[in-house]
Design a protein around this motif. Structure first.
Motif, PDB file in Angstrom:
ATOM      1  N   ARG A 153       0.833  -1.200   0.000  1.00  0.00           N
ATOM      2  CA  ARG A 153       0.000   0.000   0.000  1.00  0.00           C
ATOM      3  C   ARG A 153       0.864   1.245   0.000  1.00  0.00           C
ATOM      4  NH1 ARG A 153      -5.057  -1.293   0.900  1.00  0.00           N
ATOM      5  NH2 ARG A 153      -5.631   0.839   1.412  1.00  0.00           N
ATOM      6  N   ARG A 154       0.283   2.327  -0.555  1.00  0.00           N
ATOM      7  CA  ARG A 154       0.977   3.613  -0.573  1.00  0.00           C
ATOM      8  C   ARG A 154       0.225   4.621   0.288  1.00  0.00           C
ATOM      9  NH1 ARG A 154       1.073   3.002  -6.891  1.00  0.00           N
ATOM     10  NH2 ARG A 154      -0.695   1.757  -6.220  1.00  0.00           N
ATOM     11  N   VAL A 155       0.947   5.652   0.731  1.00  0.00           N
ATOM     12  CA  VAL A 155       0.397   6.617   1.674  1.00  0.00           C
ATOM     13  C   VAL A 155       0.500   8.009   1.079  1.00  0.00           C
ATOM     14  CG1 VAL A 155       0.593   7.604   3.989  1.00  0.00           C
ATOM     15  CG2 VAL A 155       1.007   5.163   3.640  1.00  0.00           C
ATOM     16  N   PHE A 156      -0.577   8.793   1.253  1.00  0.00           N
ATOM     17  CA  PHE A 156      -0.614  10.189   0.799  1.00  0.00           C
ATOM     18  C   PHE A 156      -1.022  11.042   2.000  1.00  0.00           C
ATOM     19  CE2 PHE A 156      -2.455  13.994  -0.999  1.00  0.00           C
ATOM     20  CZ  PHE A 156      -1.662  14.248  -2.119  1.00  0.00           C
ATOM     21  N   PHE A 157      -0.251  12.122   2.268  1.00  0.00           N
ATOM     22  CA  PHE A 157      -0.518  12.966   3.427  1.00  0.00           C
ATOM     23  C   PHE A 157      -1.119  14.312   3.011  1.00  0.00           C
ATOM     24  CE2 PHE A 157       2.819  10.227   5.257  1.00  0.00           C
ATOM     25  CZ  PHE A 157       2.200   9.873   6.458  1.00  0.00           C
ATOM     26  N   ILE A 158      -2.051  14.788   3.839  1.00  0.00           N
ATOM     27  CA  ILE A 158      -2.527  16.179   3.787  1.00  0.00           C
ATOM     28  C   ILE A 158      -2.114  16.794   5.115  1.00  0.00           C
ATOM     29  CG2 ILE A 158      -4.526  17.692   3.602  1.00  0.00           C
ATOM     30  CD1 ILE A 158      -5.994  15.341   2.230  1.00  0.00           C
ATOM     31  N   ALA A 159      -1.241  17.798   5.081  1.00  0.00           N
ATOM     32  CA  ALA A 159      -0.685  18.346   6.317  1.00  0.00           C
ATOM     33  C   ALA A 159      -1.042  19.820   6.444  1.00  0.00           C
ATOM     34  CB  ALA A 159       0.824  18.160   6.343  1.00  0.00           C
TER      35      ALA A 159
END
Length: 1479
Positions: A153-159
């Motif tokens: 799985r891959r991860v995408f961040f909203i910071a």
């Protein structure tokens, strides 16, 4: 993000500071009175909350995680608030907003402890710690949420705001532990993150005093994270720079975008609505400059104030569309991926599919991956060969099948395969690994297990080392489509992985990565070296490619034992061997796949059949055995009978798979359930004939894998009714196919091999027996040219009865003939000419075949009597007889030999039996009689010692009768202490002891009238048990605490406690009190601390007490040292305690042993701070310090201290130290450095003349480690080597330095030759000189003549070195060879062996030796070898056949009569005279 409330607080504080304290206090009260309650994150730490339910890891591909800023929490910070709360909008959760745009993605919000005011009773976290706990929680919770597919799985961040700073810090500091999460991260969107601080740093500076004042009123503190918004700091600039570098790293490339605010914020206005416009100070809180990263070329603005940057009122919001559109765009790119990412995904999803990685049982059921492997033992070969205590006979069935029982401490665990390993006293990290194993022992399972666990991320260390595993079946290199003029890696990848892919870019991307990284992050799993190494011509393009493939930096190469590595490859770091299941793993497997009733039945059956025990340790054999267990196995006693039963069971299965009919009716399982074997065999007659021909042809040609062309040729000659093998072979349970692509399956070009080599041998034996009984010749098909020749069965027997690879084949032949009732004729043929002139190989053949038969005839009695005679002769000839160690040795012969021999021979035979898994029942009775009361004490003790040793072989332990006798001896007070203690050593070695016997040992331990050593040994038995009852532990505790007891007994009682897996806190308290009690005996106190030392953890209170004990100068020194050893054993020590230990090490007033032990505590720490290392450096360099203290400091520094330029001068200065050991320590420190500046090596060369030889030796080792040595220094080496007054060890080391040079001048070589020839020189100096010559690529004829002269040297090692030089020469003259011949009679076995190897390389000259006196010398050599290897001599058709592991050589004998006389005279004294040996 920085909330409105936070902004208000800052301004309130600023105004309060500017105007008056009272106003500031009032304003702060106004803010906090409206503040939200503390975030749950304070109490709960970091948590993830999924906001789009219905999405799990099975139907999603990306995880989106939103991270909030300072003094906020989720979901509030992401929610746009309407006047009507029911109309509030969370854009992350609203089905019409972000969830509708991200496709197959899960969305999480991440709460982290971001409160502005923190508890004052806790030390505040730094940003590094916030980053750490953030990633730790995300990694943990995603692992739980992601299940088995987590690694894919891959991860995408909203910071948002400061959350982006914490995230960037977490990514930069991820380290090895969170490397997988960092790699999984593919993109980040930052919303108003202050990369260069906020624009209100001036206000923040004024606000802090007021905030601190208000926090103090509440008993709290202002978070240190507030400092991150004061503006651009050095730490912030460093973080931005490091994060930017990380984003640009091609191995961790992230898609990054930043948004900045255009709206202005007035903090004063939030507090005082009436404030004049002039004082409102409206400005952007995080302006474009601060919110932008240099790597983002065109950041986008949002028309909103800072507080609204993460809140949108609906799908129609323009700013929402901008943010969500960018997220959607990034997710599209991530899903599409780079060509390399696409290649990895394709391999993982299309090639490493569950179907391709399934392990299928014979029943057709698939075994889960966590059950099918069950820790297959992988044993280092050099350890395996060196353990003589546990190694069985090299001729035993277990040795031939490679399933010998070995100690588990020799096991190499697969997950730690690439871990550090010590080899030749040097720690290495293996990256090039060769694993050998026979068919069916688990190599395919091994490969599937490796791929499965890697793709699922189970083995963390592997993921840290490698980005991908490429499984390459090497057999595929032989395919016609790959025979290209120039085969490249891109071609391999296309053929192996991407032949069905639409884009050719995938193979190119993988090839480019391999080239650009030089393979540093790719692990090649190269499967089946044996299937290709001998089939590709040395000069072919594919052979050159194979060498390039095998030469990759990271490889696991699998091979059957026959596989050979091409010459000229990089060295293999470690060579291993798969050897099947351990006995306890057999039981575990049975319990998992069979019913309890079946498991109990099989375990009972195996307990009395050692041969079958060995067979079922092979995974496929165990599977077959379990599958066919109900086919009448319980009454079978021989290996042949077991295989016949397995055959019958599998044919019943295959009758159905083949779609067989009876009178036109399709057969079903119910119909054939009660069919007798003859009926089943008639249904598959053609298939049986085919398998027999298949197996015999393979054995005759030494072929294991059968290609399609072989299959058709064999069908033609053995089973012509099978016209299309590709239709039949997939339905035969006895065969397995190589894993080729579906395309190859459709074309019918799969190759096949038998489940295990023994099935091939079994069916080959069936064919031989069929032809033997019919009086028909054998069809011997040569696969290389498909020519057929016919050979009589008797001639085939004569030709191959002594060939090692036919050993199991002949066992099956004997067993099959015995089942038919006419085996005696076969034994008479074995006894007939030609007979083995050496003798032992013939006896082993007879012994192995007899073990498969039940015939009771005079011939059997005669054969068993011969075996008894050979056993007794073997005992005279060698100290370690092998015949009796094989379970096939007849029990009657063994019992007779034990009854009629002298005591020393009895013990020799008995000791050889310890290599068996169990003792025969008749031998157990004999041993019990030897342990009787009237027997000598030393004899009984020796028998007991032998019984103890046998426990290394057996998982079940001794029989109950023997154990009863042993216990009686242990309890017999008048039996002699040596016998009693030896008996208890036997009990100690048992895997388990009955409760009744443990009670007896307990009573013995507690009996004060007993000898203290006997009591202690009884407690040793208790200590060896896996667990002891609480009642017995209490008794041990009381014994340990009893001051009236003997000190030795008390300490032994504590060792029993120490061996327990866990000890109650109450008992630990008692042990602790014992350790601290000054009135106690110091040895008792030390032992108490030994108990504490092995505990998995010790409370902080107890550790504090131990530290105080260690530091107390009023305590005995040994007690203080013991306390520090407890500290040393702790997995981690607090920084405060390490500081105290450091102070103790540096304190000159302390006892030097105490200081040294304190440094030992430091030495085992995983890391030592630079400050402490600097202090240790000063301590080591201080000439005023104690020598031993300095040396200990040097030992700590040796592997931790990289010498800087300023320290080199100081280290070199120590080379002049008056103390010899300090000079040596300085040299060892230099040896640990990767390189030494040339100017400092001069001082090292000066120490070559040091008065102490060990200093001179270390100086040489420093020079030896240098990549090159100047001519001047080589001259110094030469002088040292030639100096007769020098220590011999130093001279030899100097020569080894010379040996390591790429080339040496003729002048120096001449000096070495003169040194070797000098009669006055010592043996080892002369040998070292020859080793220098040996290392040269070539030597002149003059030197060669001199080397030949040294073959007469009086020293054995010199003669051996001379032979090894000759062995390396491309060509030797007959004169040289004649000089070698006398060494066939050398006293040293290695010399004789080397001489023979040289002579065997010159066929014509070698053959002449058999027609002269040297034939006697050769016979003695081969006779000696026959005790360790399968060697035989026999005469056939007027020629001598020399049958050895390296092949069969036929030698013409000119005068057979003379040759016979030489053989008779050369045989050792006492050689058994047997009938049938006529030549």
């Amino acid at each position: 993000m920085i909330s409105v409330d936070l902004n208000e607080g800052i301004v309130l504080a600023a105004w309060a500071t500017a105007l008056c304290v009272l106003a500031g206090t009032t304003a702060a009260w106004l803010w906090f009175s409206h503040a939200e309650p503390a975030s749950p994150s304070i109490k709960q730490g970091v948590r993830l909350y999924q906001v789009n339910p219905g999405k799990d890891d099975s139907n999603t591909d990306i995880d989106i995680i939103a991270i909030h800023g300072l003094d906020t929490k989720s979901p509030d910070t992401w929610t746009w608030r309407a006047q009507n709360p029911k109309e509030n909008v969370n854009w992350l959760a609203d089905p019409q907003m972000l969830p509708s745009m991200v496709g197959a993605a899960r969305i999480f919000t991440c709460n982290w402890p971001a409160d502005l005011l923190q508890p004052s009773d806790l030390v505040q976290k730094r940003i590094e710690e916030y980053a750490l706990i953030l990633f730790d929680a995300i990694d943990r919770e995603l692992s739980v949420a992601g299940g088995a597919g987590r690694e894919c799985r891959r991860v995408f961040f909203i910071a948002s705001c400061l959350g982006g700073i914490v995230l960037a810090k977490a990514l930069v500091d991820a380290g090895d532990k969170y490397l997988s999460l960092r790699k999984a991260t593919c993109g980040i969107v930052f919303l108003a993150t202050p990369f260069r601080g906020t624009s209100f740093r001036d206000v923040a500076a004024l606000a802090e005093p007021g905030l601190k004042f208000w926090a103090s009123i509440q008993g709290r503190e202002v978070t240190k994270l507030l400092g991150e918004v004061k503006g651009s700091t050095f730490n912030l600039e460093t973080l931005v720079r490091d994060f930017t570098g990380l984003c640009l790293d091609k191995d961790h490339h992230y898609l990054v975008f930043t948004f900045y605010e255009k709206g202005k914020t007035s903090l004063p206005l939030k507090v005082l609505p009436w404030v004049p416009r002039f004082f409102r100070q409206e400005k952007q809180l995080v302006d474009e400059n601060s919110a932008t990263l240099d790597i983002v070329q065109k950041p986008l603005p949002l028309d909103r104030r800072h507080v609204m940057m993460n809140k949108f009122n609906g799908p129609g919001c323009a700013d929402y569309k901008t943010v969500a559109g960018k997220i959607q765009e990034f997710l599209g790119k991530i899903r599409e991926g780079t060509p390399l990412m696409q290649a990895d995904v394709w391999i993982r999803t299309k090639h490493y599919t569950p179907d391709n990685l399934t392990i299928e049982r014979l029943s057709g059921d698939a075994l889960p991956m966590d059950q099918c492997y069950i820790n297959l033992a992988i044993i280092e070969q050099h350890q395996f060969e060196g353990d003589s205590k546990t190694q069985s006979s090299p001729f035993s069935l277990s040795a031939r099948l490679k399933v010998e029982r070995v100690n588990k401490n020799m096991q190499v665990e697969l997950p730690t395969l690439f871990g550090p390993r010590r080899r030749d006293a040097v720690e290495t990290n293996p990256r090039r690994i060769l694993i050998r194993g026979r068919a069916g022992v688990g190599k395919t399972t091994l490969c599937k297990k490796i791929v499965h666990e890697f793709t699922h991320g189970t083995w963390g260390q592997w993921k840290e080392l490698f980005d991908r595993i490429l499984w390459v079946p090497l057999r595929n290199l032989k395919l016609e489509e790959r025979r290209q003029a120039r085969y490249r890696f891109v071609d391999l990848f296309n053929h192996e992985y991407f032949s069905d892919a639409s884009s050719p870019a995938l193979a190119s991307a993988l090839s480019d990565t391999l080239e650009s990284t030089k393979g540093s992050r790719i692990l090649f799993l190269l499967d089946g070296l044996d299937e290709v190494s001998q089939d590709l011509g040395d000069g072919s393009a594919m052979f050159r490619f194979l060498k390039k493939l095998l030469d990759q930096p990271n490889v696991i190469i699998t091979s059957r034992p026959s596989g050979k590595l091409p010459p000229g490859l990089k060295a293999i770091d470690i060579e291993l061997e798969t050897i099947g299941f351990y006995p306890d793993q057999v039981n575990e497997y049975l319990e998992r796949v069979l019913t309890p009733e079946e498991t109990n039945g099989i375990q009972s059956f195996l307990s009395d059949r050692p041969l079958v025990q060995d067979l079922v340790r092979i995974p496929v054999q165990l599977d077959a055995f379990g599958f066919t267990w109900n086919e009448g196995m319980t009454k079978l006693d021989t290996m042949t009978a077991v295989y016949q039963a397995i055959e019958g069971g599998l044919w019943k299965k295959d009758v159905l798979r083949l779609g067989k009919r009876d009178d036109g009716t399709l057969l079903t399982k119910d119909l054939i359930q009660d069919f007798e074997p003859p009926v089943i065999n008639s249904l598959v007659k053609d298939e049986i004939c085919f398998l027999e021909g298949f197996a015999f042809t393979g054995l005759h040609n030494d072929v294991i894998d059968f290609e399609s062309r072989h299959q058709y040729a064999i069908c033609t000659h053995f089973s012509p009714r099978i016209t299309v093998p590709a239709k039949t072979l997939p339905h035969l349970s006895f065969l397995r196919t190589s894993n080729l692509s579906p395309k190859k399956k459709a074309q019918g070009t799969r190759s096949y091999h038998f489940l295990h080599l023994t099935y091939q041998e079994y069916f080959a034996a069936r064919y031989f027996v069929r032809q033997w009984q019919a009086g028909e010749p054998l069809k011997c098909l040569v696969l290389s040219n498909e020519k057929l020749e016919e050979l009589r069965t008797i001639d085939f027997l004569r030709k191959h009865k002594y060939t090692a690879r036919y050993d199991i084949f002949w066992r099956f032949v004997a067993g099959l003939l015995d089942a038919k009732g006419n085996v005696e004729e076969f034994f008479m043929a074995i006894e007939d000419t030609p007979r083995d002139l050496l003798g032992l190989t013939h006896q082993r053949l007879v012994m192995h075949c007899l073990s498969e038969t039940s015939m009771e005839t005079p011939l059997r009695g005669s054969l068993e009597n011969n075996l008894r005679e050979w056993l007794l002769y073997e005992c005279e000839f060698t100290s370690q007889p092998q015949l009796a160690s094989e379970v096939e040795f007849p029990e009657r012969s063994l019992a007779d030999a034990l009854q009629e021999t002298p005591p020393d021979v009895k013990m020799r035979i008995l000791r050889s039996l310890t290599k068996r898994p169990t003792f025969p029942s008749s031998i157990v009775k004999i041993m019990i009689s030897w342990l009787g009361v009237d027997r000598p004490e030393d004899s009984k003790a020796e028998v007991l010692r032998i019984l103890k040793d046998c426990e290394y072989r057996s998982a079940r332990g001794l029989s109950d009768d023997l154990l009863t006798t042993v216990v009686k001896l242990a309890l017999h007070k008048n039996g002699g202490s040596s016998v009693r203690m030896a008996a208890m050593e036997v009990l100690k070695a048992q895997p388990s002891i009955s409760d009744e016997r443990l009670t007896a040992m307990m009573e013995l331990a507690l009996c004060k009238d007993e000898d203290e050593y006997v009591r202690s040994t009884a407690m040793d038995v208790l200590e060896a048990q896996p667990s002891i009852s609480d009642e017995r532990l209490t008794a041990m505790m009381e014994l340990a605490l009893c001051k009236d007891e003997d000190e030795y007994v008390r300490r032994t009682a504590m060792y029993v406690l120490k061996a327990q897996p866990s000890i109650s806190d109450e008992r630990l308290t008692a042990v602790m009190e014992l350790a601290l009690c000054r009135e106690e005996n110091n040895y008792v106190r030390e032992t108490a601390m030994d108990v504490l030392k092995v505990q998995p953890s010790i409370s902080n209170e107890r550790l504090t007490a131990l530290v105080e004990l260690a530091f107390s100068r009023n305590e005995d020194r040994s007690v203080r040292l013991a306390a520090m050893y407890v500290l040393k054993a702790q997995p981690s020590i607090s920084d405060e305690r390490l500081t105290a230990v450091m102070e103790l090490a540096l304190c000159r007033e302390e006892n030097n042993y105490v200081r040294k032990t304190a440094m030992d505590v430091l030495k085992v720490q995983p890391s030592i701070s630079n400050e402490r290392l600097t202090a240790l450096v000063e301590l080591a360099f201080s000439r005023n310090e104690d020598r031993f203290v300095r040396l200990t400091a040097f030992r700590i520094l040796r592997n931790r201290f990289s010498i800087l330029d300023e320290y080199f001068t100081r280290v070199v200065a120590l080379l002049d130290d008056k103390n010899d050991y300090i000079r040596e320590a300085a040299l060892k420190l230099l040896r640990a450095q990767p390189s030494i500046p040339d100017e400092y090596l001069t001082a090292v060369v000066g120490l070559l003349k040091d008065k102490e030889f060990f200093v001179r030796w270390d100086a040489l080792k420093v020079l030896e480690a240098q990549p090159s040595i100047s001519d001047e220094r080589l001259t110094a080496m030469m002088e040292l080597a030639l100096c007769k007054d020098e220590d011999e060890y130093v001279r030899r080391t100097a020569m080894y330095v010379l040996k390591a040079q790429p080339s040496i001048s003729d002048e120096r070589l001449t000096a070495m030759m003169e040194l070797a020839l000098c009669k006055d020189e010592g043996e080892h100096v002369k040998e070292a000189a020859l080793r220098v010559l040996q290392a040269q690529p070539s030597i002149s004829d003059e030197y060669l003549t001199a080397v030949v002269a040294l073959l007469k040297d009086v020293h054995e090692s010199v003669r051996l070195a001379a032979l090894e030089i000759l062995q390396a020469q491309p060509c030797l003259s007959d004169e040289h060879l004649k000089a070698v011949v006398p060494l066939l009679e050398d006293v040293l076995d290695d010399v004789r062996k080397a001489a023979l190897e040289i002579l065997q390389g010159y066929k014509e000259f070698y053959r002449t030796l058999f027609n002269g006196p040297s034939a006697g010398s050769l016979l003695k050599i081969f006779f000696s070898r026959s005790f360790k290897e399968q060697c035989s001599w026999y005469v056939e058709d007027g020629a001598l056949c020399v049958n050895a592991p390296d092949g069969i050589r036929n030698v013409s004998i000119d005068d057979m009569e003379t040759f016979r006389d030489i053989v008779e005279k050369s045989r050792p004294w006492g050689y058994p005279s047997m009938a049938g040996e006529e030549m």
